[in-house]
Motif scaffolding. Structure first.
Motif, PDB file in Angstrom:
ATOM      1  N   LYS A  32     -13.829  29.142 -45.090  1.00 42.32           N
ATOM      2  CA  LYS A  32     -12.711  29.442 -45.988  1.00 42.32           C
ATOM      3  C   LYS A  32     -13.239  29.546 -47.413  1.00 42.32           C
ATOM      4  O   LYS A  32     -13.883  28.632 -47.912  1.00 42.32           O
ATOM      5  N   SER A  72     -18.059  27.445 -40.362  1.00 42.12           N
ATOM      6  CA  SER A  72     -18.535  26.529 -41.406  1.00 42.12           C
ATOM      7  C   SER A  72     -19.709  25.707 -40.891  1.00 42.12           C
ATOM      8  O   SER A  72     -19.709  25.249 -39.737  1.00 42.12           O
ATOM      9  N   GLU A  92     -13.468  24.204 -38.603  1.00 43.79           N
ATOM     10  CA  GLU A  92     -12.532  24.133 -39.716  1.00 43.79           C
ATOM     11  C   GLU A  92     -12.940  25.086 -40.835  1.00 43.79           C
ATOM     12  O   GLU A  92     -13.955  25.774 -40.746  1.00 43.79           O
ATOM     13  N   GLY A  93     -12.165  25.103 -41.903  1.00 38.59           N
ATOM     14  CA  GLY A  93     -12.440  25.995 -43.022  1.00 38.59           C
ATOM     15  C   GLY A  93     -13.609  25.587 -43.876  1.00 38.59           C
ATOM     16  O   GLY A  93     -14.060  26.353 -44.737  1.00 38.59           O
TER      17      GLY A  93
END
Length: 826
Positions: A376, A394, A44-45
């Motif tokens: 992100k 991440s 994920e970000g």
């Protein structure tokens, strides 16, 4: 922006110029309390730590991605006492940060999981209970049989602790059919103002919920607009208690819930752009609020994204409670019996740089679950980083420390305001502001009305809500004054009132004595000093695609030139291994090149022009840094913990908030060194530096060298940087600079430095009056500090008092002349 890539410039040089193989030394399992093997990744970000809880002879950890109300690749981790990491097959992911131990059923509820006393795990699927689970609370009417789950978007559920049957009380706003306004950036619940839910707790007959953001597009770029909420629910209706950005809500019972829910206090922490806010609820009186100063402003931002989950948690024992509070980059000692009428004992402990999502005591150590490295970048972009990519994947980690570590990091210097150009009525008291716990305390007062106003300060000496006068000061219209309180001015809290209506600013700046020396700790032995002509550097990048390795394009300085020594990777064993991977090497060389012209080094100071066009000036360091920065040999700016940057300039590391948290206006110096640090990055929760002299570091476990001796890094924790040495520097906004009458200089940083000396001079044939102004907090509220008449040929010298503390300083003169305003920080 130009890129002068040293790798391409010297690619024709032979790799034979690199150093030969070195003696191989044993690499430890952990460095600075970080075990690389315990790092966790997702797809994920962001991969933050939502909760860490000891239970069933294990440590349980959940991670979260940024906005995933229906699950994700995140996991539930089980850590054994011998530090083996087990990924539980029941994992559902999502964005969870909730945790509660339910005594009656003997279960830990953490994320969407229920774990019994034997370590058996049950899961509640997201299709049954969707949302970003942010908190648990004991049930108002059936506490032995049910618990509450609250989500970040106002979803509220009650869950049967035995069957895990779910009853939806309020639908999560992610799934509510509602037309989105063009002025909104995300899902906004219909019940309460604010977005980005954080805390949930029950007591005194109500369920308390907090959020810390605003859902407007305006909130994405501003830090000082109305945002967030503290609200309570009586089982039928919601009530807004206060419109500010709130996060933690808890009580003496912590993750178990209050033992005496009818009478035990409920605590809530939050903030606005002026200061930290602390609320306490009394069963009879309701809510009372206090204010505390901020150590760091990296947590600001009206959207609320920059905070993660600040906590208050007992890290002592059941017999001897010891509550630790994290808030705005400060560890705080929090009294177990804190109420509105017994409020003594809150004390600053030390400042930290890690982003902490949760923490606990386990096996006589503290364990901090961190948010280290996000793919992100969210809103944290700035031209000083150019188009630098986030990590390839991440990842974050746990940070194990001694029980005393919260007392041992950065100085607890902090600032805050009770009024910030606010309209104030005659006789109206400010909220109480913490007054005890620092070596030096100052107040800055400005009267922006058209008439003189008296400001009366009072103190609550014992924290029992009994107030006594401290001093009164008259401020003329449009004028400002400062007060340096002496050590005999005792009190837990201070408040102020005026004798007439006014537009008032009252700020407090508190200074913690900086006992650090200017010499770096031995843990940094082996970093290349400025005069080293054979250092090993290299560009760093945390790789993606589940490789879970750190990529390093190694270089060496030789005969005044830089030669590339090859591409290397490091994994959880911390071994540097040479790899034949042209694709990864080329990516790092192209995408991670050090940008040029990030700052401008001038004769008097370093000029920074931020993304909003604002001008700031920072102190100079050793002259050798100028040439290295001109050669793009030193990285200036990089994100190494989520949503804030580490800024490296002229031998000083600074904490730099995101632009949406006011950026350079709130920059904070951390430490000054004399090393030639080429690059720095986050990897598996560690801080990694290049620019190493392997021979000097051969006995230092923090120095890791490849078997062939051609690649080397320093590895530790970001909070080790405090031990590099206290911040020092010299310079100023003017150095024989031609200035016009009443022209204001650029702001020059003066905050967080220890001994400060100022020298003023000019080349006019007449006496020149210098006006010295300061911005105490960085919020742009300038106040006159002093005016000095400087004679022709005179060098006026002034030593600031030990207690002087302000964020920025600037100057003006009453005659056009060639002027000098220089400061020396020692």
């Amino acid at each position: 922006m130009k890129y002068n890539n040293l790798f391409w410039a010297f690619s024709v040089l032979s790799l034979l110029g690199c150093s030969s193989s070195q003696e191989v030394k044993t690499i430890p399992d952990s460095l600075s309390g970080i075990y690389p093997k315990l790092a966790y990744y997702n797809n994920e970000g962001e991969c933050g730590t939502g909760a860490v809880v000891p239970w069933a002879d294990r440590l349980w950890v959940i991670t979260y991605g940024p906005h995933l109300p229906e699950g994700s690749s995140d996991k539930l981790y089980e850590i054994t006492p011998d530090l083996k990491q087990i990924v539980r097959p029941e994992s559902l992911g999502g964005t969870p940060a909730n945790r509660m131990i339910h005594k009656e059923s003997g279960q830990l509820f953490i994320g969407p999981y229920a774990i019994d006393s034997l370590g058996n795990v049950r899961s509640i699927p997201y299709n049954i209970m969707p949302g970003r689970h942010t908190g648990n609370a004991r049930h108002l009417t059936d506490p032995s049989g049910k618990i509450y789950y609250g989500t970040m978007e106002e979803g509220l559920y009650e869950v049967d602790v035995r069957t895990l049957a779910v009853h939806e009380i309020y639908e999560d706003a992610n799934f509510t059919k509602r037309e989105k306004s063009s002025k909104e950036y995300g899902p906004i619940g219909a019940m309460l103002p604010g977005v980005h839910g954080k805390g949930l707790y029950s007591g005194q007959g109500v369920l308390v919920f907090t959020n810390n953001g605003e859902g407007s597009n305006e909130a994405l770029s501003k830090f000082d607009i109305e945002a967030g909420v503290l609200a309570e629910w009586d089982g039928k209706d919601w009530k807004v208690v206060r419109r500010n950005q709130f996060v933690e809500v808890t009580g003496p019972g912590g993750i178990y819930g209050n033992t005496n829910p009818e009478t035990d206090p409920v605590w809530a922490t939050g903030w606005d752009y002026k200061s930290v806010i602390l609320g306490v609820r009394d069963a009879k009186k309701g809510w009372t609020f206090f204010r505390l100063p901020k150590s760091s402003h990296s947590y600001d931002g009206a959207h609320g994204w920059n905070t993660e989950w600040p906590r208050i948690r007992n890290v002592g024992t059941e017999a001897h409670p010891d509550y630790l509070m994290t808030m705005h980059g400060m560890f705080w000692k929090f009294p177990a019996d804190f109420t509105a009428d017994s409020s003594a004992g809150i004390r600053p402990r030390s400042a930290y740089l890690k982003v902490i999502g949760d923490f606990t005591r386990w096996n006589d150590r503290l364990v901090f679950g961190c948010d280290d490295s996000a793919l992100k970048g969210f809103l944290n972009a700035r031209k000083a980083k150019a188009n630098f990519p986030g990590p390839g994947q991440s990842n974050s980690n746990l940070w194990f420390t001694s029980l005393t570590k919260p007392d041992e990091l950065g100085p607890a210097t902090a600032t805050g305001s009770v009024w910030d150009k606010d309209p104030v009525k005659a006789g109206e008291y400010s909220e109480p502001f913490l007054f005890s716990g620092w070596d030096y305390r100052m107040a800055w007062v400005k009267n922006d009305s058209s008439h003189s106003v008296s400001f009366a300060f009072e103190v609550d000496k014992k924290g029992n809500n009994q107030w006594t006068p401290l001093r009164e000061i008259k401020v003329e219209a449009g004028e400002s004054v400062h007060i340096l309180f002496d050590k005999e001015a005792l009190g837990e809290w201070i408040r102020v009132k005026t004798d007439a209506p006014t537009l008032a600013t009252v700020s407090f700046t508190y200074t913690d004595s900086d006992e650090r020396s200017t010499t770096s700790d031995e843990m940094f032995e082996g970093l290349a000093e400025l005069d080293c002509n054979h250092s090993i550097g290299g560009l760093l990048y945390s790789l993606g695609n589940n490789r879970r390795a750190l990529g390093i394009v190694s270089t060496q300085q030789k005969d005044g030139k830089v030669v590339e020594c090859g591409y290397y990777e490091m994994n959880d064993t911390l071994k540097l291994v040479r790899k034949d991977d042209p694709e990864s090497r080329d990516f790092i060389v192209e995408k991670c090149a050090i940008p040029s012209k990030v700052v401008t080094v001038e004769s008097s100071s370093v000029l920074v022009v931020d993304d909003k066009g604002r001008r700031w000036r920072l102190p100079l360091g050793d002259e050798a840094y100028t040439g290295l920065m001109d050669q793009n040999a030193l990285r200036i700016c990089r994100e190494v913990v989520t949503e804030r940057d580490l800024f490296s300039c002229m031998g000083t590391f600074y904490e730099l908030p995101a632009e949406n948290a006011d950026g350079y206006a709130k920059i904070r110096p951390v430490a000054t060194h004399n090393y030639k640090i080429n690059d720095y990055a986050s990897y598996r929760g560690m801080m990694i530096l290049t620019g190493v002299d392997p021979e000097e570091g051969k006995k230092n476990p923090h120095i890791i060298v490849s078997e062939d001796g051609k690649a080397a890094v320093w590895a530790g924790a970001i909070d080790d940087l405090w031990e590099l040495g206290k911040p020092v520097g010299h310079g100023g906004p003017w150095n024989d600079t031609q200035v016009a009458s009443n022209e204001q200089s650029d702001p020059y940083l003066i905050a967080f430095y220890d001994r400060k000396e100022m020298k003023l001079s000019h080349k006019s044939s007449e006496t020149v009056k210098f006006t010295v102004e300061v911005d105490p907090t960085g919020n742009g509220k300038w106040m006159t500090y002093a005016k000095y008449d400087v004679k022709p040929g005179e060098i006026f010298t002034y030593q600031f008092p030990d207690g002087f503390q302000s964020r920025w300083i600037r100057f003006s003169v009453d005659k056009s002349c060639q002027a000098t305003a220089l400061l020396n920080y020692r």
